[in-house]
Write an enzyme that holds these catalytic residues in place. Sequence first.
Site, PDB file in Angstrom:
ATOM      1  N   THR A  25       0.823  -1.220   0.000  1.00 13.58           N
ATOM      2  CA  THR A  25       0.000   0.000   0.000  1.00 13.58           C
ATOM      3  C   THR A  25       0.855   1.268   0.000  1.00 13.58           C
ATOM      4  OG1 THR A  25      -1.779  -1.142   1.128  1.00 13.58           O
ATOM      5  CG2 THR A  25      -1.768   1.243   1.327  1.00 13.58           C
ATOM      6  N   GLU A  26       0.376   2.260  -0.728  1.00  8.47           N
ATOM      7  CA  GLU A  26       1.056   3.564  -0.760  1.00  8.47           C
ATOM      8  C   GLU A  26       0.043   4.654  -0.416  1.00  8.47           C
ATOM      9  OE1 GLU A  26       3.098   4.163  -4.453  1.00  8.47           O
ATOM     10  OE2 GLU A  26       4.342   2.361  -4.159  1.00  8.47           O
TER      11      GLU A  26
ATOM     12  N   GLY B 218     -24.490   0.570  28.632  1.00  7.70           N
ATOM     13  CA  GLY B 218     -23.531   1.624  28.995  1.00  7.70           C
ATOM     14  C   GLY B 218     -22.166   1.072  29.366  1.00  7.70           C
TER      15      GLY B 218
ATOM     16  N   GLU C 224     -15.310  -4.697  -0.263  1.00  9.07           N
ATOM     17  CA  GLU C 224     -15.701  -4.450  -1.652  1.00  9.07           C
ATOM     18  C   GLU C 224     -14.787  -5.241  -2.603  1.00  9.07           C
ATOM     19  OE1 GLU C 224     -15.294  -2.044   0.753  1.00  9.07           O
ATOM     20  OE2 GLU C 224     -17.458  -1.912   1.036  1.00  9.07           O
TER      21      GLU C 224
ATOM     22  N   ILE D 264     -25.602  -5.322  23.945  1.00  8.00           N
ATOM     23  CA  ILE D 264     -25.996  -6.194  25.064  1.00  8.00           C
ATOM     24  C   ILE D 264     -25.401  -5.669  26.375  1.00  8.00           C
ATOM     25  CG2 ILE D 264     -25.647  -8.515  26.055  1.00  8.00           C
ATOM     26  CD1 ILE D 264     -25.915  -9.578  23.127  1.00  8.00           C
TER      27      ILE D 264
ATOM     28  N   GLU E 203      -5.936  -6.013   3.839  1.00 14.37           N
ATOM     29  CA  GLU E 203      -5.743  -7.208   3.002  1.00 14.37           C
ATOM     30  C   GLU E 203      -6.930  -7.388   2.041  1.00 14.37           C
ATOM     31  OE1 GLU E 203      -3.753 -10.547   4.736  1.00 14.37           O
ATOM     32  OE2 GLU E 203      -3.005  -9.358   6.404  1.00 14.37           O
TER      33      GLU E 203
END
Lengths: 379, 255
Positions: free
Chosen positions: A126-127, A340, A367, A337, A363
Amino acid sequence: MDFRLTEEQEIIRQSVREFAAKYIDPIANECDENKHFPMEVFKKIAEQEWMGIPYPQEYGGAGSDYLTYVIVIEELSRADAGIGFTVECHTSLAAFPIFKYGTEEQKQKYLVPLCKGEKFGSFCLTEPGAGTDAGSAQTTAVLDGNEWVLNGSKMFISNSPIAEIFIVFAMTDKSKGTKGMSAFIVPREAPGLRVGEHLNKMGIRSSLTAEVIFKDCRIPKENLLGQEGQGFKIAMHTLDGGRIGIAAQALGIAQAALDESIKYSKERVQFGKPIASFQAIQWMIADMATDIQAARFLTYHAAWCYDQGLPYNKEAAMAKLFAAECAARHTNRAVQIHGGYGYIKGHKVERLYRDAKITEIYEGTSEVQRMVIANNLLR
Amino acid sequence: MLKIIVCFKWVIDEADIKVSGKSRELDLSRVAYKISDYDRNAIEEAVRLQEQLGGSVVAVTVGPPTAKQSLKDALSRGPEKAVFVSDPAFDSLEPAQTAAILAEVITKNLEYDLIICGEGSSDLYAQQVGPRLAEKLGIPCATYVEKIIIKDKELIAERKMRDGIEVVSMPLPALVTVMPTINTPRIPSLKQVLGAAKKPVVNLSAKDLEGKYEPCLKTTSLLAATMERKRIKFTDDPQDIRKVVDALLKEGVIS
């Protein structure tokens, strides 16, 4: 058809659970809070021989299979998704391309220390301007005598702050598009390699991520991995296996969310009864468990295909897509579930909720997984 | 060279037992099995002694054929050989029978300087098999052991007693039953797990035994224990202090 794991796989699952309870659970919150990388835990993981599980013993690996590896990633991630991911990235993204495409000399020099856990590995694809569109990478590699000279920068590089072996993808002939991309093995001490600041991530904070910059970075000619122009293919093939690993990580996160939800809903009393007695909670728990089981079968099946030498590109994409979305959906429900309390730092589900998101992104985004699946079906 | 035998039992993992609501019956349909907790300490201690002093470790278990699953687990923890004595009838053995079977198998098949057992099993915790086995073999026995030191042909054991530590010495061969505090069992590495399948296992059945060991225990009912609360409420009113004391006196908690 046999859905049972082998006795060895069952023992290893128990071993990782025991390991996680002893060494990871007590520190997981602190690592998350302070984005602390627990080096001492990784020394122990290396002693357990979990840093090169699916690779042959002659290369320092454990000589096991991908399914066993997936079980280890699942169980580590169930305790701490950052720790599970660090092992996954190291094994699937850094060690795999050397194992599959490296020369015997490269394997002895680089794969052995990776598999033994003596050195960490990293995968630089990746860049800043090339994420999903990895083929548009701008980093270049030019041959100068007996050396390749690399220039460019790589973004969101996992493990890079501690890595000593980097798999780097760079363009050797931009005119050829993706066929002009090549892969290289870059040792950390290579002149001109610099690792940036450890990024402040939303989740998987016990793992390290940074930018890696190459400025006239020189490496020997023999550090080309595979053939010149084969880089894009190597990257895609590597990511296919990585996706099974990320599916396992997502599975571990989702399972942890279910475990916490079952425990809490039995203890938490509202309207005079444990909330587990209310159908609204029961349905959430039932849906979580069903999706997790489906994700597990998809993931184990993809790993099984890998082990059998069958095509696994579509299966890996399906497993990663489903498991990642399952983790994101059900960590959300787990927080619901917990009400708070689930929104407060220090509660495991709060961490799981943040950890899950990345599995839909790295990775290959969800999409991209859909593209891979559709391409397999429609071509 | 020290020859060590370690005995272990394959038991239900209590974490998997479910209690079905009002009937209090135990649902064992989905339980997993494990090496009994203290027996893991026994195996670890045997392997540690072997690492320090050399010699050999053989793991022995008696149980139904389903306990076969335990062998790789046990062997991955360090012993170089296992002896599996199994028969469908060995599902509900009484501790005296288990001890008699072990004594027969050990006498006929194995040499030993030291036998290590867990103090008690995770399921029944009868604490019987170790001392009975020592008696059958005619060797000294120390129970509640937290530390073992071997000097030549002598064993010095530290025993955890209610009011302190008792140090005893005995000549080898001897038998000890160990407490969980004696060590922390190691987690087997991946290669150790994969290597377990290559280690030898001696399989023996009821036919290979001279003694007859018919099942003599019958479980008529198995129910979860319940703890009924008294449901007596006290407030933080100083007047209630007297009531708390009276209630405790009445229950015999204080006198």
